[in-house]
Design a protein around this motif. Structure first.
Motif, PDB file in Angstrom:
ATOM      1  N   GLU A  35       0.827  -1.205   0.000  1.00 43.98           N
ATOM      2  CA  GLU A  35       0.000   0.000   0.000  1.00 43.98           C
ATOM      3  C   GLU A  35       0.862   1.257   0.000  1.00 43.98           C
ATOM      4  N   LEU A  36       1.924   1.231   0.786  1.00 46.61           N
ATOM      5  CA  LEU A  36       2.827   2.379   0.845  1.00 46.61           C
ATOM      6  C   LEU A  36       3.526   2.595  -0.481  1.00 46.61           C
ATOM      7  N   ALA A  41       4.146   5.656  -5.426  1.00 48.38           N
ATOM      8  CA  ALA A  41       4.201   5.666  -6.894  1.00 48.38           C
ATOM      9  C   ALA A  41       3.158   6.624  -7.462  1.00 48.38           C
ATOM     10  N   ALA A  42       1.972   6.640  -6.863  1.00 51.03           N
ATOM     11  CA  ALA A  42       0.929   7.555  -7.341  1.00 51.03           C
ATOM     12  C   ALA A  42       1.317   8.999  -7.075  1.00 51.03           C
TER      13      ALA A  42
END
Length: 74
Positions: A35-36, A41-42
């Motif tokens: 998730e991190l 990346a987003a």
């Protein structure tokens, strides 16, 4: 408050920290590293100069400016 009524603030802060850590661990996703990585990346995606909302706001602002200018000149 009497001088004999001492509050152990350090112990309370320490206990609160422990409770917050347990709450954070319980609410964290199972694959928190994935998730991190996905969130990072987003966040690192390149940002264009004009996104869709920015371009729409620019067009609306320009239309208002153009209309006000034409009203002033007439």
């Amino acid at each position: 408050m009497d001088s004999d009524d001492q509050i152990d603030i350090r112990g309370r802060v320490r206990d609160h920290g422990k409770r917050q850590l347990v709450i954070a661990r319980l609410s964290a996703p199972a694959d928190w590293q994935g998730e991190l990585r996905a969130a990072l990346a987003a966040h690192r995606e390149p940002v264009t100069i004009f996104s869709a909302n920015d371009f729409r706001l620019f067009l609306q602002s320009f239309a208002i400016f153009f209309t006000a200018t034409m009203m002033f000149l007439l």
